[in-house]
Design a protein around this motif. Sequence first.
Motif, PDB file in Angstrom:
ATOM      1  N   LEU A   1       5.337  -2.413  -6.673  1.00  0.00           N
ATOM      2  CA  LEU A   1       4.807  -2.260  -5.424  1.00  0.00           C
ATOM      3  C   LEU A   1       3.535  -3.174  -5.297  1.00  0.00           C
ATOM      4  O   LEU A   1       3.204  -3.227  -3.930  1.00  0.00           O
ATOM      5  CB  LEU A   1       4.598  -0.927  -5.077  1.00  0.00           C
ATOM      6  CG  LEU A   1       5.764   0.348  -5.416  1.00  0.00           C
ATOM      7  CD1 LEU A   1       5.059   1.588  -4.899  1.00  0.00           C
ATOM      8  CD2 LEU A   1       6.772  -0.056  -4.200  1.00  0.00           C
TER       9      LEU A   1
ATOM     10  N   LYS B   1       5.173   4.329   0.242  1.00  0.00           N
ATOM     11  CA  LYS B   1       5.871   3.619  -0.714  1.00  0.00           C
ATOM     12  C   LYS B   1       5.982   4.130  -1.997  1.00  0.00           C
ATOM     13  O   LYS B   1       7.115   4.102  -2.383  1.00  0.00           O
ATOM     14  CB  LYS B   1       4.922   2.275  -1.019  1.00  0.00           C
ATOM     15  CG  LYS B   1       4.871   1.146   0.311  1.00  0.00           C
ATOM     16  CD  LYS B   1       3.615   0.262   0.434  1.00  0.00           C
ATOM     17  CE  LYS B   1       3.738  -0.666  -0.821  1.00  0.00           C
ATOM     18  NZ  LYS B   1       2.565  -1.655  -0.922  1.00  0.00           N
TER      19      LYS B   1
ATOM     20  N   ARG C   1       0.015   4.225   4.047  1.00  0.00           N
ATOM     21  CA  ARG C   1       1.322   3.323   3.544  1.00  0.00           C
ATOM     22  C   ARG C   1       1.561   3.569   2.009  1.00  0.00           C
ATOM     23  O   ARG C   1       2.633   3.489   1.480  1.00  0.00           O
ATOM     24  CB  ARG C   1       0.813   1.830   3.928  1.00  0.00           C
ATOM     25  CG  ARG C   1       0.841   1.483   5.370  1.00  0.00           C
ATOM     26  CD  ARG C   1       1.030   0.024   5.552  1.00  0.00           C
ATOM     27  NE  ARG C   1      -0.239  -0.690   4.629  1.00  0.00           N
ATOM     28  CZ  ARG C   1      -1.391  -0.696   5.550  1.00  0.00           C
ATOM     29  NH1 ARG C   1      -1.443  -0.299   6.727  1.00  0.00           N
ATOM     30  NH2 ARG C   1      -2.352  -1.391   5.101  1.00  0.00           N
ATOM     31  N   GLN C   2       0.662   3.600   1.210  1.00  0.00           N
ATOM     32  CA  GLN C   2       0.828   3.930  -0.154  1.00  0.00           C
ATOM     33  C   GLN C   2       1.517   5.105  -0.493  1.00  0.00           C
ATOM     34  O   GLN C   2       2.430   5.396  -1.426  1.00  0.00           O
ATOM     35  CB  GLN C   2      -0.379   3.934  -0.934  1.00  0.00           C
ATOM     36  CG  GLN C   2      -1.261   2.668  -0.965  1.00  0.00           C
ATOM     37  CD  GLN C   2      -2.544   2.117  -1.514  1.00  0.00           C
ATOM     38  OE1 GLN C   2      -3.285   3.601  -2.041  1.00  0.00           O
ATOM     39  NE2 GLN C   2      -2.895   1.401  -1.994  1.00  0.00           N
TER      40      GLN C   2
END
Length: 324
Positions: free
Chosen positions: A263, A247, A243-244
């Motif tokens: 974020l 993002k 996910r990082q």
Amino acid sequence: MTATATRSVPPLVLISGPEAVIADRALSTTLEELRASAPDLEVIRLAAETYEAGALGMHASPSLFGGDKCIVVQDLDEAPDELQEDLLAFLAAPDPDVTLVVTHKSGQRGKKVLDTLKKSQARVLEAPAIKSDRDKTDFAMHEFRAAGRRATPDAVRALIEAIGKDVRELASACQQLVADTTGTIDEDLVAKYHGGKVEASGFKVADAAVAGNAGEALRLLRHAIATGVDPVPIVAVLAQQLRQLVKVGAAGRGRSADVARDLGMAPWQVDKARRGLSGWGPEGLAEAIQAVANADFEVKGGGRDPVYAVERAVLTITRARSGR
């Protein structure tokens, strides 16, 4: 001369917030300040869970021998009506020789008491929750700075990966490093004290998988499982790192600190994700994320073999990088 004439602590103190480590420190500091001017201070602790009506008034009443008191009311957010009523009665006519310290983790219970404390000019000490890696990074950095020591960002990252979610254990680890070492605290020092924990965690597994190193990822995974790490948190770390990547990739260019703030990440996580994005395309990330979602279902009861499910996810992730 009584302590009320010279003390630096006001008669009313509110410790507000859910982080137990910070709340405990705030209470300890308050009591130390009070004892500096009243060495014989009497400290009375009242827990909301076991409170009996009238106890606050009884303890607040002057004793036969005089002297200063501090009454600590813990967990106002769990207080029964009797405790709240007794607190409001005390606040309507406080005793100058009694310091009242109230702790409140969160929520609306006890709101009237909270509002009255604030209107009465209580000292408010915040104990905000430390949940995200960015929060934990800031906390650890502050721990080292407060001790007059410098720690590198890589050292803090490694320490957080070793310790995990427990903020109290993180604080203890920082104190241990300060007490047992000298000079700059770097990644090698952290590895010396906590390297086994890092290797046996899901973080090293995820690092190797995201880098496309199947052999190393599987070796670390088997080591983690052999040392008692549950498959569920390993899958959670794999999902977090993927996910990082998504993002940070979508955030585009910009200073790491600015992107991290937007974020809700730590700057070192942004830098790590930017390095990790090399070799990844949109299709590969989508495939890897789907594989982790499948593994998450299986390790939480949807499959027969949780360990095999994680191994399969790791292999899919390493193949998905660069479309291999």
